[in-house]
Design a protein around this motif. Structure first.
Motif, PDB file in Angstrom:
ATOM      1  N   ALA A  32       0.858  -1.191   0.000  1.00 45.55           N
ATOM      2  CA  ALA A  32       0.000   0.000   0.000  1.00 45.55           C
ATOM      3  C   ALA A  32       0.882   1.223   0.000  1.00 45.55           C
ATOM      4  O   ALA A  32       1.931   1.249   0.653  1.00 45.55           O
ATOM      5  CB  ALA A  32      -0.891  -0.002   1.234  1.00 45.55           C
ATOM      6  N   LEU A  33       0.432   2.238  -0.732  1.00 47.78           N
ATOM      7  CA  LEU A  33       1.164   3.509  -0.738  1.00 47.78           C
ATOM      8  C   LEU A  33       0.843   4.231   0.554  1.00 47.78           C
ATOM      9  O   LEU A  33      -0.294   4.645   0.793  1.00 47.78           O
ATOM     10  CB  LEU A  33       0.734   4.346  -1.944  1.00 47.78           C
ATOM     11  CG  LEU A  33       1.361   5.725  -2.067  1.00 47.78           C
ATOM     12  CD1 LEU A  33       2.870   5.652  -2.181  1.00 47.78           C
ATOM     13  CD2 LEU A  33       0.765   6.465  -3.258  1.00 47.78           C
ATOM     14  N   ARG A  34       1.823   4.352   1.424  1.00 51.79           N
ATOM     15  CA  ARG A  34       1.592   4.983   2.721  1.00 51.79           C
ATOM     16  C   ARG A  34       1.561   6.505   2.586  1.00 51.79           C
ATOM     17  O   ARG A  34       0.682   7.165   3.092  1.00 51.79           O
ATOM     18  CB  ARG A  34       2.687   4.536   3.692  1.00 51.79           C
ATOM     19  CG  ARG A  34       2.772   5.271   4.985  1.00 51.79           C
ATOM     20  CD  ARG A  34       1.561   5.013   5.864  1.00 51.79           C
ATOM     21  NE  ARG A  34       1.630   5.865   7.040  1.00 51.79           N
ATOM     22  CZ  ARG A  34       1.314   7.156   7.063  1.00 51.79           C
ATOM     23  NH1 ARG A  34       0.904   7.750   5.953  1.00 51.79           N
ATOM     24  NH2 ARG A  34       1.409   7.864   8.156  1.00 51.79           N
ATOM     25  N   THR A  35       2.550   7.074   1.915  1.00 54.04           N
ATOM     26  CA  THR A  35       2.533   8.518   1.685  1.00 54.04           C
ATOM     27  C   THR A  35       3.093   8.836   0.299  1.00 54.04           C
ATOM     28  O   THR A  35       3.942   8.117  -0.215  1.00 54.04           O
ATOM     29  CB  THR A  35       3.387   9.298   2.708  1.00 54.04           C
ATOM     30  OG1 THR A  35       4.719   8.801   2.669  1.00 54.04           O
ATOM     31  CG2 THR A  35       2.840   9.176   4.108  1.00 54.04           C
ATOM     32  N   GLU A  53      -3.255   9.907   1.830  1.00 53.55           N
ATOM     33  CA  GLU A  53      -2.634  11.147   2.317  1.00 53.55           C
ATOM     34  C   GLU A  53      -1.648  11.668   1.280  1.00 53.55           C
ATOM     35  O   GLU A  53      -0.877  10.891   0.706  1.00 53.55           O
ATOM     36  CB  GLU A  53      -1.896  10.855   3.638  1.00 53.55           C
ATOM     37  CG  GLU A  53      -1.155  12.049   4.209  1.00 53.55           C
ATOM     38  CD  GLU A  53      -0.397  11.705   5.497  1.00 53.55           C
ATOM     39  OE1 GLU A  53      -0.563  10.566   5.994  1.00 53.55           O
ATOM     40  OE2 GLU A  53       0.349  12.560   5.984  1.00 53.55           O
ATOM     41  N   THR A  55      -3.906   2.087  -4.141  1.00 47.95           N
ATOM     42  CA  THR A  55      -3.095   0.932  -3.760  1.00 47.95           C
ATOM     43  C   THR A  55      -3.460   0.375  -2.390  1.00 47.95           C
ATOM     44  O   THR A  55      -2.989  -0.689  -2.015  1.00 47.95           O
ATOM     45  CB  THR A  55      -1.612   1.313  -3.702  1.00 47.95           C
ATOM     46  OG1 THR A  55      -1.430   2.255  -2.652  1.00 47.95           O
ATOM     47  CG2 THR A  55      -1.127   1.892  -5.002  1.00 47.95           C
ATOM     48  N   ALA A  56      -4.270   1.110  -1.626  1.00 48.36           N
ATOM     49  CA  ALA A  56      -4.519   0.700  -0.242  1.00 48.36           C
ATOM     50  C   ALA A  56      -5.888   0.073  -0.087  1.00 48.36           C
ATOM     51  O   ALA A  56      -6.799   0.354  -0.850  1.00 48.36           O
ATOM     52  CB  ALA A  56      -4.406   1.908   0.684  1.00 48.36           C
TER      53      ALA A  56
END
Lengths: 464, 503
Positions: free
Chosen positions: A46-49, B83, B113-114
């Motif tokens: 997952a893209l965190r930031t 974010e 993507t999440a």
């Protein structure tokens, strides 16, 4: 690019109108797209930031008689440029030489520092690079704690009142990840390239995975004096705060280099006779290369050590003028590394007056460079990938006491088993003289400057 | 050349424009940070040729500079919790709109993507803070001319060169004054007017072939009163004395031994070993050895560590963090038991905890991440003499040069400024500073004495990708560590090192 040149010209013109006898403006615009991926379950990330970090501003140096001032701003509006001129005058102090300026001369030729693919990359594509790197590591059978990727298009303009107008565009793309294997091995590995193809060819994910797996089931290190093989990452960590800054003529002049006050001077033996070191800003595509330095002088190749003897220091325009040299070696740098830090600082390199740093230190040998460690005559010893704690080395003294990250005990010149954290202690300037051989393929690694070097086989280092 | 789109707005209008634009473009939450700060930096390197007496001519290099750090950063969250962050160097509409658009693009990309997360849940309950606050200062650096700041360095230099052994004085002075504004779609609207001032000093001594130096910083959040003449002179005399005393110091021994750490060495150790491992972003990523250990005994009884952004005078002081959360004191470890982590709103929400005001950004151009403010080890009962009692052989580590940690692996190291041998329960001869390295979980259990002499010092910290370097305070009393791994150059025992004498 013209917008930056215009801002620089405007600042120099405003300084002239404020009575300055000379002025130099440096403008940087280098937005950095940075993404961080974290694991999100079975085989997914997952893209965190996703951030765009701003590196943008103008630095102005100006001279009123013998007094020179320096000021900077992150705000490039016209009122802010007037403010920076006023600040510059308020900060002016006597200086000698008083702001020597680089003359216009011929425009240097670009050594291939911008990659069209990186220039055109959008955020999803940068995320794609990080995904690729993460997937490489997972396919190689290791866990991934995090993946980062960044892409920067760096635009620079320098204008001075001697008629110099320079501008350049270059790119950097990097990826790194933290891998953990089932046997407890860890690896933190990153690489930077000027081009997307160059970065992908470095197979960052696979290399990190291999490093982590080869660090499984680490044992305690056997302490004592050992032959130690320092891979390029470890070398750059150590050289970044010792030899690199110590070669600067500014540090020699102020007494903060080992080569000051009789420590050594050109012609003296300062390293093993098997070492040749050249500072080279002209290697096509290299991460350490540049079209011109932070004062506008063209990037050059300067031999600094030949067969262990110091042959030249590195100069910016100020140090060259101080010593009456014909020209600078093109090593002006506004990087903050190596400067005394208060942690209350300008937000970018435009906020610093030019110091001196290498561009790329390219290490070769006047003798043979061996393809592997057995060929170099290595039997038992310690192979060190990288170290932590090297940033506190004092370039005037060179003492170091660092902890290895990934390291392996060597038997018959080959890694026999990984070792848990080991400490290496000694003095960098003694270490330079203890180099027995260069071995393995050279790598181009990046820090405050670039290092292009094979591994160094070093005799008799203290391992704790 | 100039268009309507890039004519600068006033800060209030710019912040409102960015928040409105973010909402219009679909953000479920947005915040903006506007910064308008002035920095003054002064540097001095003064050198006396080796072997020259106190009256010998000195070479001096002075530098002064002034800096404007002004701009606006915008952070947005999308409907599914993505974010993104971007910043604008100017306050024109075009630049602000581009920053909002870039930030939102990052947020939306994250959502692709999440796993689906509620946008509101990603940040936890709304935080609404309003007010105008000023940090205390008696003499505002912005109202003092450059000459007065040069005088601080002249005072230090004169005092340091009074020692005949002093060969070089390197000084870096910095002050930062101005405002930081924060506003969010939750309704927060805060303005903080603050001043921070620091003097970093290194004094070098030389005699024959021997060179030695000692370094320390002075300052904090406040005004020029933090660099009052007595304090500056005292620091100069102390560093000059230490540099002279350590001339010709022998090599430190290496290996496992008992170590006593002075205040600054301990605070460096606590910052690296405890502080970074308690940062909840690394904890959530599984990249901290303290992950999953809330409630567990991770240190020896008597070890209590707190982080307090409200500690007066320290360099890490702030009333609100960079998410507008009121800063508060957090007990991380209490009597050896792990109690809490340091949080941003996002990490707090993810762990079901209240936010505790530890989101910090280097400046408007960077996003806020989990950071320390001023971390300290709480004092115990031991005096230094009591700690020394019974230590047959060991090492006394003094001051701090810096440290590094790998929280995931649980390994840290730091380097003191200087060291002494300990022999027969007494402090012995000076030795060159070796590093201390260790496993976080082991070494916190190996603290068997905590001193009663808590002191605070300024420092800094780098973290993040790209790295954000910020001022951070720390404090500690002395501690005694058993089985500390010391990276000296020899396997020799302390006694053997003593016999070998100076290098």
């Amino acid at each position: 690019m013209q917008d930056l040149v215009e801002r620089a010209e405007q600042a120099v013109e405003l300084a002239r109108r404020a009575g300055a006898d000379g002025a130099e403006a440096f403008v940087l615009d280098a937005p950095e797209d940075a993404v961080l991926l974290e694991p999100s379950g079975a085989g997914e990330f997952a893209l965190r930031t996703a951030n765009t970090v701003l590196h943008r501003g103008l630095g102005l140096a100006a001279r009123w008689g013998r007094r020179v001032g320096f000021a900077s701003t992150t705000d490039l509006s016209s009122p802010a440029l007037a403010e920076v001129v006023n600040d510059c005058r308020r900060a002016a102090l006597p200086d000698d030489p008083a702001l020597p300026l680089v003359s216009a001369g011929d425009a240097p030729e670009a050594p291939g520092l911008a990659d069209k693919r990186v220039l055109e990359m959008n955020l999803p594509e940068i995320v794609g690079v990080a995904m690729t790197v993460g997937a490489e590591a997972r396919e190689a059978g290791v866990g991934v704690l995090g993946v980062v990727a960044t892409a920067t298009c760096r635009r620079v303009a320098i204008v001075n009142s001697a008629g110099l107008v320079r501008s350049s565009l270059d790119t950097r793309i990097s990826a790194g990840l933290y891998a953990m294997s089932r046997g407890g091995g860890f690896a933190m590995w990153s690489r930077t390239s000027r081009s997307l193809a160059g970065l992908l060819a470095l197979a960052v994910g696979r290399k990190a995975a291999a490093l982590a797996r080869s660090s499984d089931d680490a044992r305690d290190v056997v302490p004592g004096l050992q032959t130690v093989v320092l891979r390029p990452d470890a070398l750059l960590s150590l050289l970044a705060t010792s030899l690199g800054p110590a070669l600067g003529a500014d540090r020699v002049a102020e007494g903060t280099s080992l080569f000051a006050a009789g420590g050594a001077s050109p012609g003296d033996g300062v390293a093993s006779a098997i070492l040749d070191i050249t500072d080279d800003a002209t290697r096509p595509g290299s991460t350490g290369s540049y079209l011109f330095d932070a004062e506008g002088t063209a990037g050059q190749a300067t031999p600094v050590i030949r067969a262990g003897r110091l042959v030249s220091l590195l100069h910016n325009n100020y140090s060259a003028a101080s010593l009456g040299l014909r020209r600078s070696t093109g090593n002006a740098s506004r990087d903050r590394s190596g400067r005394m830090s208060t942690f209350v600082e300008p937000s970018g390199p435009f906020g610093y007056r030019p110091g001196i740093l290498p561009s790329s230190l390219v290490v070769t040998s006047p003798g043979p460079t061996f393809p592997d460690l057995p060929a170099a005559g290595v039997d038992r010893g310690l192979l060190v990938q990288d170290v932590m704690g090297a940033f506190v080395i004092d370039p005037a003294v060179g003492d170091f006491s660092v902890t290895t990250t990934n390291a392996w005990a060597l038997e018959r010149g080959r890694p026999a088993y990984p070792v848990k954290r080991a400490m290496l202690s000694g003095n960098m300037y003694s270490l330079l003289k203890q180099v027995l051989a260069l071995a393995e393929e050279p790598e181009d690694v990046v820090g405050p400057f670039s290092l292009v070097s094979p591994s160094w086989v070093v005799a008799d280092l203290v391992v704790v | 050349m100039k268009t309507e789109g890039d004519r600068p707005l006033d800060p209030q209008a710019a912040m409102e424009f960015a928040l409105r634009r973010a909402r219009e473009m679909g953000a479920v939450y947005a915040d903006v940070r506007f910064q308008d700060r002035r920095l003054t930096l002064v540097g001095l390197v003064a050198r006396r040729p080796t072997g020259a007496g106190p009256g010998a001519a000195r070479r001096e290099t002075w530098e002064a500079s002034r800096h404007v750090e002004r701009g606006l950063g915008v952070r947005v969250f999308g409907a599914r919790g993505g974010e993104g962050f971007a910043a604008a160097g100017g306050l024109g509409r075009a630049a602000l709109a581009k920053a909002v658009s870039d930030a939102l693009s990052g947020a939306l990309q994250a959502e692709r993507t999440a796993a689906s997360v509620s946008g509101a849940a990603a940040l936890g309950p709304a935080v609404v803070s309003t007010g105008r606050v000023s940090t205390p200062r008696a003499t505002d650096p912005a109202e003092v001319d450059l000459e007065a700041k040069l005088d601080i360095l002249r005072t230090f230099k004169a005092e340091a060169f009074a020692r005949p052994e002093t060969s070089r004085v390197s000084l870096a002075y910095a002050d930062s004054t101005g405002i930081d504004r924060f506003a969010s779609t939750d309704g927060s609207d805060i303005e903080t007017d603050s001043a921070r001032i620091i003097l970093r000093a290194t004094v070098e001594a030389a005699r024959g072939p021997h060179v030695s130096d000692s370094a320390e910083s002075l300052g904090g959040v406040g005004g020029l009163e933090l660099l009052a003449e007595p304090a500056v002179k005292s620091l100069a005399a102390s560093l000059a004395g230490a540099a002279a005393e350590w001339l010709g110091a022998g090599e430190a021994p290496g290996g496992e031994m008992t170590a006593i750490l002075d205040n600054q060495s301990t605070e460096n150790f606590i910052h690296e070993a405890v502080g970074h491992s308690c940062e909840a972003d690394d904890v959530l990523a599984g990249a901290s050895v303290l992950a999953g250990k809330l409630g567990a005994q991770v240190g020896a009884p008597g070890v209590t560590v707190v982080d307090d952004p409200g500690r007066p005078g320290t360099v890490g002081l702030y009333p609100y963090d960079d998410e507008g959360v009121p800063a508060r004191r957090v007990t991380l470890i209490e009597d050896g038991v792990l109690k809490e982590y340091l949080h941003t709103r996002r990490t707090a929400a993810a762990m079901g905890r209240p936010p505790n005001g530890h989101a910090r950004a280097r400046d408007f151009g960077c996003p806020p991440i989990v950071r320390m403010a001023t971390i300290n080890l709480e004092p115990g009962d031991f005096s230094l003499d009591q700690m020394l009692e019974g230590v047959k052989k060991g090492i006394y580590l003094m001051g701090k040069r810096g440290g590094q940690v790998d929280p995931a692996r649980g390994v840290f190291q730091f380097r003191p400024d200087r060291a002494r041998l300990i022999e027969g329960g007494e402090l012995g001869r000076p030795v060159r500073a070796p590093s201390l390295s260790g496993s976080i979980l082991d070494i916190l259990q190996n603290i068997d004495a905590v001193g009663c002499d808590l002191r605070f010092h300024p420092g800094g910290c780098g973290k993040g990708f790209p790295a954000q370097v910020i001022p951070a305070g720390s404090g500690a009393p002395h501690v005694r560590l058993q089985r500390a791994t010391i990276g000296g150059v020899g396997q020799a025992s302390a006694a053997e090192a003593e016999e070998r004498g100076p290098a």
